[in-house]
Design a protein around this motif. Structure first.
Motif, PDB file in Angstrom:
ATOM      1  N   ALA A 121       0.833  -1.055   0.102  1.00  0.00           N
ATOM      2  CA  ALA A 121       0.040  -0.182   0.045  1.00  0.00           C
ATOM      3  C   ALA A 121       0.832   1.227  -0.013  1.00  0.00           C
ATOM      4  CB  ALA A 121      -0.895   0.059   1.101  1.00  0.00           C
ATOM      5  N   ALA A 122       0.383   2.351  -0.471  1.00  0.00           N
ATOM      6  CA  ALA A 122       1.167   3.629  -0.376  1.00  0.00           C
ATOM      7  C   ALA A 122      -0.152   4.821  -0.416  1.00  0.00           C
ATOM      8  CB  ALA A 122       2.026   3.692  -1.573  1.00  0.00           C
ATOM      9  N   ASN A 163      -5.122   6.614  -0.376  1.00  0.00           N
ATOM     10  CA  ASN A 163      -4.017   5.564  -1.171  1.00  0.00           C
ATOM     11  C   ASN A 163      -3.658   6.804  -2.306  1.00  0.00           C
ATOM     12  OD1 ASN A 163      -6.859   5.914  -2.346  1.00  0.00           O
ATOM     13  ND2 ASN A 163      -6.232   4.330  -3.872  1.00  0.00           N
ATOM     14  N   LEU A 164      -3.216   7.950  -1.935  1.00  0.00           N
ATOM     15  CA  LEU A 164      -2.886   8.818  -2.998  1.00  0.00           C
ATOM     16  C   LEU A 164      -1.491   8.740  -3.212  1.00  0.00           C
ATOM     17  CD1 LEU A 164      -3.459  10.943  -4.866  1.00  0.00           C
ATOM     18  CD2 LEU A 164      -3.421  12.804  -3.107  1.00  0.00           C
ATOM     19  N   CYS A 196       0.179   4.002  -7.683  1.00  0.00           N
ATOM     20  CA  CYS A 196      -1.264   3.962  -7.819  1.00  0.00           C
ATOM     21  C   CYS A 196      -2.014   2.965  -7.326  1.00  0.00           C
ATOM     22  CB  CYS A 196      -1.195   3.791  -9.503  1.00  0.00           C
ATOM     23  SG  CYS A 196      -0.387   5.201 -10.402  1.00  0.00           S
ATOM     24  N   PRO A 197      -1.987   2.490  -6.281  1.00  0.00           N
ATOM     25  CA  PRO A 197      -2.568   1.354  -5.354  1.00  0.00           C
ATOM     26  C   PRO A 197      -3.997   1.489  -5.881  1.00  0.00           C
ATOM     27  CG  PRO A 197      -1.846   2.892  -3.853  1.00  0.00           C
ATOM     28  CD  PRO A 197      -1.409   3.442  -4.932  1.00  0.00           C
ATOM     29  N   VAL A 236      -9.103   6.663  -7.127  1.00  0.00           N
ATOM     30  CA  VAL A 236      -9.178   5.389  -8.113  1.00  0.00           C
ATOM     31  C   VAL A 236      -8.327   5.743  -9.121  1.00  0.00           C
ATOM     32  CG1 VAL A 236     -10.739   4.266  -9.709  1.00  0.00           C
ATOM     33  CG2 VAL A 236     -11.528   5.280  -7.560  1.00  0.00           C
ATOM     34  N   PHE A 237      -7.314   4.726  -9.565  1.00  0.00           N
ATOM     35  CA  PHE A 237      -6.051   4.958 -10.530  1.00  0.00           C
ATOM     36  C   PHE A 237      -6.532   3.866 -11.860  1.00  0.00           C
ATOM     37  CE2 PHE A 237      -4.043   6.263  -6.761  1.00  0.00           C
ATOM     38  CZ  PHE A 237      -3.251   7.409  -7.121  1.00  0.00           C
ATOM     39  N   ARG A 238      -6.237   4.069 -12.811  1.00  0.00           N
ATOM     40  CA  ARG A 238      -6.429   3.424 -13.821  1.00  0.00           C
ATOM     41  C   ARG A 238      -5.126   3.697 -14.984  1.00  0.00           C
ATOM     42  NH1 ARG A 238      -9.273   1.379 -10.799  1.00  0.00           N
ATOM     43  NH2 ARG A 238     -11.390   0.567 -11.041  1.00  0.00           N
ATOM     44  N   ARG A 239      -4.822   2.713 -15.832  1.00  0.00           N
ATOM     45  CA  ARG A 239      -3.968   2.998 -17.077  1.00  0.00           C
ATOM     46  C   ARG A 239      -4.925   3.208 -18.190  1.00  0.00           C
ATOM     47  NH1 ARG A 239       1.345   3.560 -17.556  1.00  0.00           N
ATOM     48  NH2 ARG A 239       1.772   2.009 -15.741  1.00  0.00           N
TER      49      ARG A 239
END
Length: 176
Positions: A81-82, A101-102, A107-108, A136-139
């Motif tokens: 986690a980060a 989780n920023l 980008c967890p 919320v992260f996405r590629r």
């Protein structure tokens, strides 16, 4: 005992990973006394903003000053986690007031909360029931950039493509 979740590799700028110094990882938290010691040594003005944190693959929380890079806090290693974490005084001790989780370097996924909760519980540090701020992260499958989903709008701000509904930052970044 650590309930091992997904580990996250660093997906941010290579120059930040290349700048990580050996032995320069963040302060490891094994107990509430460690939090008391580390937070208590921070300048008063540093307490108004959250700190950088990672949960290393041993399941231990690592802390670093706010402007630190997550990859430096992790010593360049993968993490469970980060994000960012803020402490407030409660019942005569430091407790978690905010946590997210920023981390645009790792980008967890939101599922990393389990590792954060376990690390804090193991150390005996009071915490909220979940992230106080979720990212919320996405590629992007179009331009391959790392993207943040804002207000539930799964559209890439870089190219306008639709973003995947599931976490996919383990996908390869853009090529050279």
């Amino acid at each position: 005992m650590t309930t091992r979740g997904r580990s996250y590799r660093y997906v941010g700028p290579e120059e930040l990973r290349d700048a990580v110094r050996p032995g320069g990882a963040g302060f490891r938290v094994r107990s509430g006394a460690d939090v008391e010691d580390w937070v208590g040594r921070q300048p008063a003005d540093a307490l108004v903003e959250p700190f950088t944190y990672v949960v290393d693959t041993d399941g231990l929380l690592r802390l670093a000053p706010r402007r630190s890079e997550h990859v430096a806090c992790a010593g360049g290693a993968p993490v469970l986690a980060a994000g960012e974490i803020g402490f407030v005084r409660g019942a005569g001790r430091w407790v978690v007031g905010e946590v997210s989780n920023l981390s645009t370097g790792y980008c967890p996924d939101l599922a990393c909360w389990a590792a954060v909760a376990e690390a804090l519980d193991r150390a005996g540090v009071e915490r909220p029931p979940g992230f106080t701020y979720e990212v919320v992260f996405r590629r992007c499958t179009g331009c391959r950039e790392r993207a943040i989903v804002r207000e539930g709008d799964f559209v890439c701000v870089f190219c306008g493509a639709e973003l995947p509904s599931t976490w996919n930052l383990d996908a390869a970044p853009p090529g050279p």
